[in-house]
Design an enzyme around this catalytic site. Structure first.
Site, PDB file in Angstrom:
ATOM      1  N   GLY A 288       0.823  -1.201   0.000  1.00 13.48           N
ATOM      2  CA  GLY A 288       0.000   0.000   0.000  1.00 13.48           C
ATOM      3  C   GLY A 288       0.856   1.250   0.000  1.00 13.48           C
TER       4      GLY A 288
ATOM      5  N   GLY B  53       1.043   5.409   1.442  1.00  9.15           N
ATOM      6  CA  GLY B  53       0.539   6.360   2.414  1.00  9.15           C
ATOM      7  C   GLY B  53       1.006   7.757   2.098  1.00  9.15           C
TER       8      GLY B  53
ATOM      9  N   GLY C 256       5.018   7.601   2.157  1.00  9.29           N
ATOM     10  CA  GLY C 256       5.815   6.585   1.494  1.00  9.29           C
ATOM     11  C   GLY C 256       5.000   5.370   1.129  1.00  9.29           C
TER      12      GLY C 256
ATOM     13  N   ASP D 101      -3.842   9.910  14.180  1.00  7.84           N
ATOM     14  CA  ASP D 101      -4.270   9.501  12.836  1.00  7.84           C
ATOM     15  C   ASP D 101      -4.921   8.123  12.874  1.00  7.84           C
ATOM     16  OD1 ASP D 101      -4.699   9.843  10.142  1.00  7.84           O
ATOM     17  OD2 ASP D 101      -2.712   9.168   9.539  1.00  7.84           O
TER      18      ASP D 101
END
Length: 1009
Positions: free
Chosen positions: A709, A711, A714, A836
């Site tokens: 994945g 983000g 990075g 977050d």
């Protein structure tokens, strides 16, 4: 003047339609029509389109849901708009329809406060239930003197029940349940002699049940459960002969039940008094209340004497719960109730856990209804054989006989219970072999046979138990080898075989990826620790002590990163202690004592804590930290003397030259150095070293194939480190992105000294330069094979079968993350705000254990005085941080960083888990957000907002007409209540994460576990 007014009204109504309406005006009923139009204007959503028929082209008496009186004036008499899912507020103009007798606006999504309807003197029926109405119950409602039924249940009402409600002398039904009402129950309600239904459960009412209720001779349903009521139940209530349901559970009531209770309550169908502090005898007369279907007197602790045999006269009895009291049976007279209950052909559940029942379990237990699925006699004083007749109960799913003194074999009956899911026989004196017929119980998920006298082999028929989660056979006299079939059951999470006489080698473990607890201690096992144990990556405790194991301690044990306890003591292990064990961040107990280990003791990780390790009885060990008081290692002593020689005779003269060269070359070396290893958990604790060249090899040069994945800072890759053949996740920071470098440092600081099973562990960090001389920063994590929560909640449309999470899995994930947040907020030396929290930062391990990751914008803070007193901790104003949709509203205005901000994000995530909708869903616009969306449907219409799989699970769960909603529905209500509390707009009104975690654990225990 009159002509002017008439013309004005005519012109006004002409703008809406035809002349037929003007005729209505001439008859003087314009007030009703205008009130209805005002009501329509206050509706913001009409999903079923009912109000589209409300226009002036037809007479308003013909509008859908409207019914007018038959008088010549044609005034509105009834307005029935139930189950329309309207969104909006209730217009106060409805209070102007003075001829209205019936008003039903239930099962919609109305919000705001209840309007003042005090002028509706003719109103007899008012139902505003199953909405999201807020505020207090307006006293003006009590002006509706003809009111017979008032239903305000399942809203968000607060405050006290107005004492003036006693002025409603014609009231027959009062429903105020499922709100947040406080204060006492107004005694004046007892003066409304017409009352038949008083339903006030699920509030926070306190004080006593008014004595005046004893005067309510027409009472049919008295439901006051789950409040904070105290004192005695007024005796007069037990004489209300028309009473159908009495539910007073989960309060703090005291006292005894009257002996004539069953005679005085011949119509009683449901009696739930559990979870109070009642005492005394259970009245024999209950057997005369022939309509009784459910009796729950559990968890009072004070009921004593025998269980009345008269209960066997109740032909409709389906559930009898008497757990955790002091009920007795020590002879045939005391056990007479069991014979009698065989007459109850509808009986499904009989539970007498934790009482004082003694002697043999009567053979008549097998004569109970064939419908019995739950039978519990655990923690009593039973002895003798279990009658084989118990095998007649073919529908049993749970049998609890634990913590008694029962004896003899179990093979005469256990194999006949093919539907068993839980069998609890631990802590008895059972003998004989574990029968092979136990393999017939293929639905078993929990099997507890510990602390008995079973002997012989473990049956190979265990391989048929493919749904087994928990197995405990410890403290018996089992012999022979452990069957290899046992370790092929993929579902096993906990396996305890300790304190037996098992022999041979530990079988190869082929598929136990969910195993988190393994105890094989105190047996006669030989051979080496099997290498296949490395596949048990979820293991938290491994106990192999007090056997005859040989060989060395395997290096792979250092890769079991979830390990908390490891006990290999009292074996014949040899060789050195693998230094890899010092890298296990969660390991808090290590016992290697009484083996034949040799060599140097590691000095890092758990080996620094001498109270957490035991190494005694290994006479050839040396070194280690000073507190271990181990002898010095000879090789280390020899090297030290040589080093001292060179230091004095050679190095001192040239020390100045070396220092000068070092200063000159330092700046040049920085750009050419291959790696700077960063220590994470503490400044003196080292982690596996990973160079830059290792990472391209492990990720196949960061190929897209291995990309997990991306983000904000990075990308994350799946990698396989060659030196340990260990699958990991590598987060490579894109240092061209603003804030990426700070994110790397922030995550390292945040995770420096925290350890928790629900935090994503970092294995190591790499801060260096790549092959082209550019800065390179990466973090290496434990690999999470089930990805992140976001991919489970919102599967990609790739043609693959969608991932599904059932309620129990969502519950477990919620508990895991709440525990993680509680830890970083309240249990760390230097607490942390994550900043977050969102589903993509919640990772899922092999067994779906949730782990919180990505501390890239986390902030350390010091608790303020207000935090110490129970408030939220904070530090300074901040710039907006986090992800849109999950950010606490106070952050948007430059508010203070606080733990309550994380609590808000947790509430949003929990709502997303339950609704299946992201907080950024396109439907959330024009002031509607996920919180308001849920509030408008809470508590009654939650099925309309649930994720499809949860909705199906709730609907499929069997309904019990006696108890209202099923357990799935109650669990969902409780979860949504926690979520809404956490996601409150006002930070001061939010639960903190310690409170939220406590609530979620309680919900899990009550409804899921």
């Amino acid at each position: 003047m009159k002509l002017f007014v008439l013309v004005a009204w005519a012109l006004l109504l002409l703008s809406h339609g035809s002349g037929s309406v003007i005729c209505a005006v001439l008859h003087g009923n314009d007030t009703d029509m205008l009130s209805l139009l005002d009501f329509k204007r206050a509706i913001t959503e009409d999903p079923k389109g009912l109000l589209s028929t409300w226009n002036t082209s037809i007479h308003f008496c013909n509008w859908q849901g409207v019914k007018c009186s038959l008088t010549e004036h044609e005034r509105v008499a009834e307005l029935d708009l139930s189950e329309q899912s309207f969104v909006g507020e209730i217009s106060p103009s409805l209070g102007n329809m003075s001829y209205l007798t019936y008003l039903n606006l239930s099962r919609s999504k109305f919000s705001g406060q209840i309007p003042h309807f005090g002028r509706l003197r003719e109103l007899e029926f008012l139902d505003l239930s199953h909405n999201s109405l807020q505020g207090i119950i307006p006293v003006t409602l009590t002006n509706c003197s003809n009111l017979r039924a008032l239903d305000l249940s399942r809203n968000l009402l607060v405050g006290e029940i107005p004492a003036e409600i006693s002025l409603l002398s014609n009231l027959t039904r009062l429903w105020l349940s499922y709100n947040d009402l406080t204060g006492v129950i107004p005694p004046g309600l007892g003066n409304i002699t017409s009352l038949e239904h008083v339903i006030l459960m699920y509030n926070r009412l306190e004080g006593g049940i008014p004595d005046e209720f004893g005067k309510l001779s027409k009472m049919s349903n008295l439901l006051l459960g789950e409040n904070k009521l105290s004192g005695r139940v007024p005796k007069a209530i037990f004489n209300l002969s028309l009473l159908n349901q009495m539910a007073l559970e989960l309060n703090m009531l005291v006292g005894t039940l009257p002996s004539n209770m069953g005679d005085a309550l011949p119509n009683l169908r449901l009696l739930t008094l559990g979870g109070n502090m009642l005492e005394g005898l259970i009245p024999d007369s209950l057997g005369n209340a022939s309509e009784l279907q459910l009796i729950n007197l559990a968890y009072n602790h004070g009921f004593r004497g025998r269980v009345p045999p008269s209960l066997g006269k109740l032909p409709k009895l389906s559930k009898l719960g008497l757990d955790t009291n002091s009920l007795e049976a020590n002879d045939s007279w005391g056990w007479e109730f069991l014979d009698a209950l065989s007459n109850c052909t509808s009986l499904e559940m009989l539970s007498l856990y934790a009482n004082r029942l003694q002697g043999n379990l009567p053979n008549s237990v097998g004569n109970l209804s064939s419908n019995v699925n739950n039978l519990v006699f655990g923690r009593n004083m039973l002895y003798g054989l279990v009658p084989s007749s118990i095998g007649n109960l073919h529908r049993l799913t749970k049998l609890g006989l634990e913590e008694n003194s029962l004896t003899g074999p179990i093979d005469g009956w256990v194999g006949n219970l093919a539907n068993l899911q839980g069998l609890y026989l631990q802590q008895n004196n059972f003998t004989g072999q574990i029968p092979t017929s136990i393999g017939n119980n293929s639905k078993l998920s929990e099997l507890f046979l510990a602390n008995n006298q079973f002997h012989g082999p473990i049956p190979s028929s265990f391989e048929n138990l493919q749904q087994l989660l928990y197995l405990d056979l410890s403290y018996n006299n089992l012999q022979e080898n452990i069957p290899k079939e046992l370790f092929s059951i993929a579902t096993i999470a906990q396996c305890a075989l300790s304190h037996n006489s098992l022999e041979g080698q530990i079988p190869h473990i082929s598929n136990l990826q969910q195993l988190n607890y393994l105890d094989l201690s105190s047996n006669k096992l030989t051979g080496e620790i099997p290498p296949t144990l490395r596949t048990c990556q979820q293991s938290q405790a491994i106990k192999l002590d007090r056997n005859f194991l040989s060989g060395s301690i395997p290096m792979f044990l250092g890769s079991l990163n979830s390990l908390i306890e490891l006990n290999l003591s009292h074996n014949n292990l040899s060789g050195s202690i693998p230094i890899a064990l010092s890298k296990l961040q969660l390991l808090t107990q290590l016992d290697l004592s009484d083996n034949h280990l040799e060599g140097e003791v590691p000095v890092e990780g758990i080996f620094k804590n001498t109270t957490a390790i035991s190494l005694k009885g290994n006479w050839r060990l040396c070194g280690g930290v000073l507190d271990l008081h181990m002898p010095s290692c000879p090789a280390a002593s020899h090297r030290r003397s040589r080093w001292q020689y060179y230091l004095v005779r050679v190095l001192v003269p040239i020390l100045g030259i070396l220092l000068l060269i070092l200063v000159v070359c330092l700046s040049l070396l920085r750009k050419r150095m291959l790696r700077m290893q960063l220590s994470l958990p503490s400044s003196d604790e080292q982690f596996p070293k990973v160079s830059y060249k290792d990472l391209p090899q492990a990720t196949e040069n960061f190929t897209v194939y291995n990309l997990i994945g991306r983000g904000s800072c990075g990308s994350v890759y799946r990698a396989k480190l060659n030196q340990k053949q260990m699958v990991v996740a590598v987060k490579v920071f894109d240092l061209d992105m603003q804030g990426a470098d700070k994110s790397f440092i922030s995550e390292c600081k945040a995770l420096r000294n925290i350890r928790h099973r629900n935090l994503l562990p970092i294995l190591t960090a790499c801060s260096t330069i790549d092959n082209q001389g550019r800065d390179f920063k990466a973090l290496v994590y434990q690999f999470m094979p089930n990805g992140n929560l976001d991919t489970w909640l919102h599967p990609a449309g790739d043609g693959k079968a969608p991932k599904q999470l059932d309620l129990s899995q969502r519950m477990k994930i919620a508990v895991d993350i709440a525990d993680a947040l509680q830890y970083i907020h309240h249990d760390c030396e230097n607490p942390i705000v994550h900043c977050d929290l969102k589903p993509s930062n919640i990772l899922l391990d092999y067994d779906m254990t949730a782990r919180l990751g990505d501390f890239g914008i986390a902030r350390l803070y010091i608790k303020s005085k207000s935090a110490a007193a129970g408030g939220s901790s904070s530090m300074g104003t901040i710039t907006l941080r986090g992800t849109i949709g999950y950010i606490a509203p106070e952050y948007a205005g430059g508010g203070y960083l606080s733990t309550s901000g994380d609590a808000y994000s947790f509430g949003i995530v929990l709502l997303e888990m339950l609704t299946g909708r992201r907080p950024t869903d396109p439907m959330f616009c024009e002031g509607l957000d996920i919180v308001n969306f849920v509030k408008r449907n809470f508590p009654d219409q939650i099925l309309d907002i649930l994720d499809a799989s949860l909705r199906e699970e709730c609907q499929d769960c069997s309904q019990d007409n006696l108890e209202g909603e099923n357990e799935v529905h109650r669990c969902l209500l409780s979860l949504l209540k926690v979520a809404l509390s956490c996601a409150s707009q006002d930070p001061n009104e939010r639960m903190n994460m310690r409170e939220a975690a406590t609530e979620l654990h309680a919900i899990d225990t009550l409804y899921v576990s």
